[in-house]
Design a protein around this motif. Structure first.
Motif, PDB file in Angstrom:
ATOM      1  N   SER A  97       1.580  39.992 -12.962  1.00 23.41           N
ATOM      2  CA  SER A  97       2.801  40.190 -12.202  1.00 23.41           C
ATOM      3  C   SER A  97       3.486  38.841 -12.021  1.00 23.41           C
ATOM      4  O   SER A  97       2.816  37.850 -11.691  1.00 23.41           O
ATOM      5  CB  SER A  97       2.493  40.814 -10.831  1.00 23.41           C
ATOM      6  OG  SER A  97       3.666  40.991 -10.072  1.00 23.41           O
ATOM      7  N   ALA A  98       4.787  38.802 -12.243  1.00 19.87           N
ATOM      8  CA  ALA A  98       5.572  37.568 -12.120  1.00 19.87           C
ATOM      9  C   ALA A  98       4.972  36.445 -12.956  1.00 19.87           C
ATOM     10  O   ALA A  98       4.955  35.281 -12.548  1.00 19.87           O
ATOM     11  CB  ALA A  98       5.667  37.145 -10.661  1.00 19.87           C
ATOM     12  N   GLU A 104       4.990  43.351  -4.895  1.00 13.64           N
ATOM     13  CA  GLU A 104       6.421  43.083  -4.784  1.00 13.64           C
ATOM     14  C   GLU A 104       7.093  43.045  -6.157  1.00 13.64           C
ATOM     15  O   GLU A 104       8.206  43.534  -6.324  1.00 13.64           O
ATOM     16  CB  GLU A 104       6.644  41.765  -4.050  1.00 13.64           C
ATOM     17  CG  GLU A 104       6.227  41.802  -2.574  1.00 13.64           C
ATOM     18  CD  GLU A 104       6.562  40.516  -1.861  1.00 13.64           C
ATOM     19  OE1 GLU A 104       7.124  39.610  -2.508  1.00 13.64           O
ATOM     20  OE2 GLU A 104       6.260  40.403  -0.660  1.00 13.64           O
ATOM     21  N   ALA A 105       6.439  42.443  -7.142  1.00 11.06           N
ATOM     22  CA  ALA A 105       6.988  42.368  -8.494  1.00 11.06           C
ATOM     23  C   ALA A 105       6.290  43.393  -9.385  1.00 11.06           C
ATOM     24  O   ALA A 105       5.129  43.743  -9.151  1.00 11.06           O
ATOM     25  CB  ALA A 105       6.807  40.959  -9.067  1.00 11.06           C
ATOM     26  N   PRO A 106       6.977  43.909 -10.419  1.00 12.78           N
ATOM     27  CA  PRO A 106       6.356  44.879 -11.332  1.00 12.78           C
ATOM     28  C   PRO A 106       5.092  44.307 -11.970  1.00 12.78           C
ATOM     29  O   PRO A 106       4.961  43.101 -12.169  1.00 12.78           O
ATOM     30  CB  PRO A 106       7.445  45.126 -12.366  1.00 12.78           C
ATOM     31  CG  PRO A 106       8.719  44.768 -11.681  1.00 12.78           C
ATOM     32  CD  PRO A 106       8.384  43.632 -10.771  1.00 12.78           C
ATOM     33  N   VAL A 107       4.175  45.208 -12.302  1.00  8.04           N
ATOM     34  CA  VAL A 107       2.902  44.818 -12.915  1.00  8.04           C
ATOM     35  C   VAL A 107       2.868  45.317 -14.351  1.00  8.04           C
ATOM     36  O   VAL A 107       3.273  46.449 -14.637  1.00  8.04           O
ATOM     37  CB  VAL A 107       1.709  45.392 -12.126  1.00  8.04           C
ATOM     38  CG1 VAL A 107       0.391  45.047 -12.817  1.00  8.04           C
ATOM     39  CG2 VAL A 107       1.715  44.876 -10.698  1.00  8.04           C
ATOM     40  N   THR A 108       2.387  44.486 -15.253  1.00 10.47           N
ATOM     41  CA  THR A 108       2.204  44.884 -16.646  1.00 10.47           C
ATOM     42  C   THR A 108       0.715  44.908 -16.972  1.00 10.47           C
ATOM     43  O   THR A 108      -0.065  44.134 -16.414  1.00 10.47           O
ATOM     44  CB  THR A 108       2.911  43.906 -17.604  1.00 10.47           C
ATOM     45  OG1 THR A 108       2.383  42.584 -17.403  1.00 10.47           O
ATOM     46  CG2 THR A 108       4.406  43.901 -17.357  1.00 10.47           C
ATOM     47  N   ALA A 109       0.331  45.813 -17.851  1.00  9.61           N
ATOM     48  CA  ALA A 109      -1.062  45.947 -18.279  1.00  9.61           C
ATOM     49  C   ALA A 109      -1.155  45.622 -19.756  1.00  9.61           C
ATOM     50  O   ALA A 109      -0.471  46.245 -20.578  1.00  9.61           O
ATOM     51  CB  ALA A 109      -1.572  47.363 -18.013  1.00  9.61           C
ATOM     52  N   THR A 110      -1.997  44.644 -20.098  1.00  9.06           N
ATOM     53  CA  THR A 110      -2.146  44.196 -21.479  1.00  9.06           C
ATOM     54  C   THR A 110      -3.612  44.296 -21.888  1.00  9.06           C
ATOM     55  O   THR A 110      -4.494  43.853 -21.149  1.00  9.06           O
ATOM     56  CB  THR A 110      -1.677  42.743 -21.642  1.00  9.06           C
ATOM     57  OG1 THR A 110      -0.343  42.622 -21.142  1.00  9.06           O
ATOM     58  CG2 THR A 110      -1.708  42.325 -23.097  1.00  9.06           C
ATOM     59  N   LEU A 111      -3.857  44.859 -23.049  1.00  6.09           N
ATOM     60  CA  LEU A 111      -5.219  45.017 -23.545  1.00  6.09           C
ATOM     61  C   LEU A 111      -5.913  43.654 -23.620  1.00  6.09           C
ATOM     62  O   LEU A 111      -5.368  42.691 -24.161  1.00  6.09           O
ATOM     63  CB  LEU A 111      -5.193  45.655 -24.929  1.00  6.09           C
ATOM     64  CG  LEU A 111      -6.523  46.142 -25.513  1.00  6.09           C
ATOM     65  CD1 LEU A 111      -7.092  47.277 -24.675  1.00  6.09           C
ATOM     66  CD2 LEU A 111      -6.319  46.600 -26.954  1.00  6.09           C
ATOM     67  N   CYS A 112      -7.105  43.562 -23.036  1.00  3.31           N
ATOM     68  CA  CYS A 112      -7.850  42.301 -23.045  1.00  3.31           C
ATOM     69  C   CYS A 112      -8.207  41.917 -24.483  1.00  3.31           C
ATOM     70  O   CYS A 112      -8.721  42.741 -25.242  1.00  3.31           O
ATOM     71  CB  CYS A 112      -9.135  42.420 -22.226  1.00  3.31           C
ATOM     72  SG  CYS A 112      -8.883  42.520 -20.453  1.00  3.31           S
ATOM     73  N   SER A 113      -7.983  40.672 -24.821  1.00  2.71           N
ATOM     74  CA  SER A 113      -8.300  40.192 -26.167  1.00  2.71           C
ATOM     75  C   SER A 113      -9.421  39.161 -26.139  1.00  2.71           C
ATOM     76  O   SER A 113      -9.953  38.792 -27.190  1.00  2.71           O
ATOM     77  CB  SER A 113      -7.060  39.578 -26.820  1.00  2.71           C
ATOM     78  OG  SER A 113      -6.550  38.515 -26.031  1.00  2.71           O
ATOM     79  N   LEU A 137      -2.128  39.925  -2.628  1.00  2.75           N
ATOM     80  CA  LEU A 137      -0.983  40.728  -3.041  1.00  2.75           C
ATOM     81  C   LEU A 137      -0.943  42.081  -2.354  1.00  2.75           C
ATOM     82  O   LEU A 137       0.090  42.753  -2.339  1.00  2.75           O
ATOM     83  CB  LEU A 137      -1.002  40.927  -4.557  1.00  2.75           C
ATOM     84  CG  LEU A 137      -0.861  39.661  -5.403  1.00  2.75           C
ATOM     85  CD1 LEU A 137      -0.995  39.999  -6.875  1.00  2.75           C
ATOM     86  CD2 LEU A 137       0.475  38.976  -5.134  1.00  2.75           C
ATOM     87  N   LEU A 138      -2.084  42.500  -1.792  1.00  4.66           N
ATOM     88  CA  LEU A 138      -2.168  43.815  -1.157  1.00  4.66           C
ATOM     89  C   LEU A 138      -2.254  43.715   0.354  1.00  4.66           C
ATOM     90  O   LEU A 138      -2.342  44.737   1.042  1.00  4.66           O
ATOM     91  CB  LEU A 138      -3.380  44.587  -1.694  1.00  4.66           C
ATOM     92  CG  LEU A 138      -3.426  44.805  -3.207  1.00  4.66           C
ATOM     93  CD1 LEU A 138      -4.680  45.578  -3.580  1.00  4.66           C
ATOM     94  CD2 LEU A 138      -2.185  45.539  -3.686  1.00  4.66           C
ATOM     95  N   GLY A 139      -2.279  42.504   0.877  1.00  2.00           N
ATOM     96  CA  GLY A 139      -2.424  42.329   2.314  1.00  2.00           C
ATOM     97  C   GLY A 139      -3.880  42.277   2.708  1.00  2.00           C
ATOM     98  O   GLY A 139      -4.755  42.822   2.045  1.00  2.00           O
ATOM     99  N   GLY A 140      -4.180  41.609   3.792  1.00  2.00           N
ATOM    100  CA  GLY A 140      -5.550  41.516   4.255  1.00  2.00           C
ATOM    101  C   GLY A 140      -6.333  40.465   3.498  1.00  2.00           C
ATOM    102  O   GLY A 140      -5.795  39.682   2.714  1.00  2.00           O
TER     103      GLY A 140
END
Length: 246
Positions: free
Chosen positions: A131-132, A31-40, A73-76
């Motif tokens: 997300s969120a 539902e909300a945008p997803v951001t991808a951040t390099l794991c530190s 977040l994906l259902g099920g």
């Protein structure tokens, strides 16, 4: 237990891995945008509370990819195999988007990687997915170097003969030959609304040649014929390796 941080250098620029992670994040159906951040910090591990999907990509650049997102977040529910559309099905378009930045190639149709081996490999780059303002999962990508064209052309006649001899040993092995008359993409909502008698429009016009696939790989085109009371396929064109990968 988390995998310890691995400090080995990656094979390509961080920008390439980041582009793949961002393409995947943009395709996740949340539902909300997803951001991808390099794991530190420590590397992620597979969780029983998430939906996961992994695959191998073979093309101009080859790679292994793995994504997991909180199941809610994906259902099920995690591990539910009774649903018409599985968590892996929902995540598949995101994996296709991530490997699309690597160039032309083919993404395996099913799981082809070992999760723990991929996450523990020093050449794997991991991203946190949020997300969120909350962490919802991770994405892992390992790019493999293909052999240089010059090296590929250096195969000697003796090596070619050896390959032919080895192939001769598997002449009797049966493989799955599939004929495909067309494809389409549908939302989960439309799939769940399908009823008996529904008509699904494909991406191919009437009379267009059908695709012939060997173990999921395109090898030829042909036309559908009827033999007695059974369907058959008349081969009209055999494709070379480059055409089959396109």
């Amino acid at each position: 237990m988390n995998h310890p941080p691995v400090s080995s250098p990656v094979l390509h620029s961080t920008a390439l891995y980041t582009a793949a992670a961002q393409a995947l994040a943009a395709m996740l159906p949340t539902e909300a945008p997803v951001t991808a951040t390099l794991c530190s910090g420590p590397r992620p591990v597979m969780s029983s509370a998430g939906h996961g999907a992994g695959a191998s990509f073979v093309g101009e650049l080859s790679a292994d990819v793995l994504v997991q997102v909180n199941a809610g977040l994906l259902g099920g529910t995690p591990g539910d195999t009774s649903a018409l559309v599985s968590g892996a099905d929902v995540l598949r378009p995101a994996l296709e988007a991530s490997t699309g930045v690597l160039g032309t190639g083919v993404l395996s149709a099913g799981p082809a990687i070992q999760d723990d081996a991929l996450l523990g490999d020093g050449e794997t780059v991991c991203f946190d997915l949020a997300s969120a303002g909350e962490l919802i999962g991770f994405f892992a990508l390992r790019i493999r170097e293909n052999a240089a064209p010059e090296a590929a052309r250096a195969t000697s006649d003796a090596e070619r003969a050896d390959v032919g001899a080895r192939l001769g040993r598997i002449n009797s092995v049966e493989m799955a030959l599939t004929v495909e008359i067309g494809r389409t993409r549908m939302s989960v909502r439309d799939v769940l609304n399908l009823e008996t008698g529904a008509v699904v429009e494909l991406d191919r016009s009437a009379g267009a040649p059908a695709d012939v696939l060997l173990n999921g790989r395109l090898i030829a085109h042909g036309e559908v014929v009827v033999m007695d009371q059974d369907y058959g396929i008349r081969i009209t064109k055999i494709l070379d390796v480059a055409e089959g990968l396109g």
